[in-house]
Design a protein around this motif. Sequence first.
Motif, PDB file in Angstrom:
ATOM      1  N   CYS A   1       0.836  -1.208   0.000  1.00  0.00           N
ATOM      2  CA  CYS A   1       0.000   0.000   0.000  1.00  0.00           C
ATOM      3  C   CYS A   1       0.864   1.248   0.000  1.00  0.00           C
ATOM      4  O   CYS A   1       0.680   2.153   0.801  1.00  0.00           O
ATOM      5  CB  CYS A   1      -0.942  -0.001   1.195  1.00  0.00           C
ATOM      6  N   ASP A   2       1.820   1.286  -0.909  1.00  0.00           N
ATOM      7  CA  ASP A   2       2.680   2.461  -1.010  1.00  0.00           C
ATOM      8  C   ASP A   2       1.963   3.638  -1.654  1.00  0.00           C
ATOM      9  O   ASP A   2       2.335   4.776  -1.443  1.00  0.00           O
ATOM     10  CB  ASP A   2       3.933   2.140  -1.827  1.00  0.00           C
ATOM     11  N   GLU A   3       0.932   3.355  -2.450  1.00  0.00           N
ATOM     12  CA  GLU A   3       0.188   4.411  -3.117  1.00  0.00           C
ATOM     13  C   GLU A   3      -1.297   4.249  -2.825  1.00  0.00           C
ATOM     14  O   GLU A   3      -1.803   3.145  -2.708  1.00  0.00           O
ATOM     15  CB  GLU A   3       0.424   4.348  -4.620  1.00  0.00           C
ATOM     16  N   THR A   4      -1.979   5.366  -2.706  1.00  0.00           N
ATOM     17  CA  THR A   4      -3.422   5.346  -2.458  1.00  0.00           C
ATOM     18  C   THR A   4      -4.135   6.166  -3.515  1.00  0.00           C
ATOM     19  O   THR A   4      -3.517   6.948  -4.236  1.00  0.00           O
ATOM     20  CB  THR A   4      -3.758   5.913  -1.061  1.00  0.00           C
ATOM     21  N   GLN A   5      -5.439   5.997  -3.592  1.00  0.00           N
ATOM     22  CA  GLN A   5      -6.246   6.797  -4.506  1.00  0.00           C
ATOM     23  C   GLN A   5      -7.537   7.206  -3.808  1.00  0.00           C
ATOM     24  O   GLN A   5      -8.003   6.525  -2.909  1.00  0.00           O
ATOM     25  CB  GLN A   5      -6.549   6.026  -5.780  1.00  0.00           C
ATOM     26  N   CYS A   6      -8.091   8.297  -4.238  1.00  0.00           N
ATOM     27  CA  CYS A   6      -9.356   8.775  -3.681  1.00  0.00           C
ATOM     28  C   CYS A   6     -10.497   8.148  -4.477  1.00  0.00           C
ATOM     29  O   CYS A   6     -10.684   8.447  -5.654  1.00  0.00           O
ATOM     30  CB  CYS A   6      -9.433  10.292  -3.757  1.00  0.00           C
ATOM     31  N   GLY A   7     -11.261   7.283  -3.831  1.00  0.00           N
ATOM     32  CA  GLY A   7     -12.387   6.631  -4.474  1.00  0.00           C
ATOM     33  C   GLY A   7     -13.594   7.535  -4.611  1.00  0.00           C
ATOM     34  O   GLY A   7     -14.572   7.192  -5.261  1.00  0.00           O
ATOM     35  N   THR A   8     -13.547   8.698  -4.008  1.00  0.00           N
ATOM     36  CA  THR A   8     -14.652   9.658  -4.041  1.00  0.00           C
ATOM     37  C   THR A   8     -14.585  10.568  -5.269  1.00  0.00           C
ATOM     38  O   THR A   8     -15.546  11.246  -5.596  1.00  0.00           O
ATOM     39  CB  THR A   8     -14.622  10.505  -2.747  1.00  0.00           C
ATOM     40  N   PHE A   9     -13.447  10.574  -5.946  1.00  0.00           N
ATOM     41  CA  PHE A   9     -13.220  11.479  -7.082  1.00  0.00           C
ATOM     42  C   PHE A   9     -14.322  11.394  -8.131  1.00  0.00           C
ATOM     43  O   PHE A   9     -14.751  10.311  -8.536  1.00  0.00           O
ATOM     44  CB  PHE A   9     -11.877  11.142  -7.748  1.00  0.00           C
ATOM     45  N   GLU A  10     -14.799  12.540  -8.549  1.00  0.00           N
ATOM     46  CA  GLU A  10     -15.737  12.666  -9.685  1.00  0.00           C
ATOM     47  C   GLU A  10     -15.260  13.832 -10.527  1.00  0.00           C
ATOM     48  O   GLU A  10     -14.918  14.891  -9.996  1.00  0.00           O
ATOM     49  CB  GLU A  10     -17.164  12.924  -9.208  1.00  0.00           C
ATOM     50  N   THR A  11     -15.262  13.639 -11.829  1.00  0.00           N
ATOM     51  CA  THR A  11     -14.802  14.683 -12.740  1.00  0.00           C
ATOM     52  C   THR A  11     -15.722  15.894 -12.713  1.00  0.00           C
ATOM     53  O   THR A  11     -16.949  15.749 -12.716  1.00  0.00           O
ATOM     54  CB  THR A  11     -14.722  14.142 -14.180  1.00  0.00           C
ATOM     55  N   ARG A  12     -15.119  17.064 -12.667  1.00  0.00           N
ATOM     56  CA  ARG A  12     -15.873  18.324 -12.709  1.00  0.00           C
ATOM     57  C   ARG A  12     -16.516  18.476 -14.084  1.00  0.00           C
ATOM     58  O   ARG A  12     -15.887  18.231 -15.100  1.00  0.00           O
ATOM     59  CB  ARG A  12     -14.922  19.494 -12.464  1.00  0.00           C
ATOM     60  N   GLU A  13     -17.753  18.867 -14.118  1.00  0.00           N
ATOM     61  CA  GLU A  13     -18.469  19.040 -15.396  1.00  0.00           C
ATOM     62  C   GLU A  13     -18.306  20.427 -15.940  1.00  0.00           C
ATOM     63  O   GLU A  13     -18.170  21.375 -15.293  1.00  0.00           O
ATOM     64  CB  GLU A  13     -19.955  18.732 -15.218  1.00  0.00           C
TER      65      GLU A  13
END
Length: 53
Positions: free
Chosen positions: A41-53
């Motif tokens: 788990c050296d890298e993480t990501q935000c699962g909440t991300f949504e692209t701005r419209e």
Amino acid sequence: MDKSLSKIRCDVESCRFNRDAKHCFADSIKVSCTCASPDCCDETQCGTFETRE
């Protein structure tokens, strides 16, 4: 989506929850590991991300 999450800084300007290129305004965030192995788990990501419209 009126109040920023305390002490959560976001540098991803393309996320719809990011305001002023620094504050996260999502109701909650989900952070997950980017690899399949539980020992990696050296890298993480935000699962909440949504692209701005």
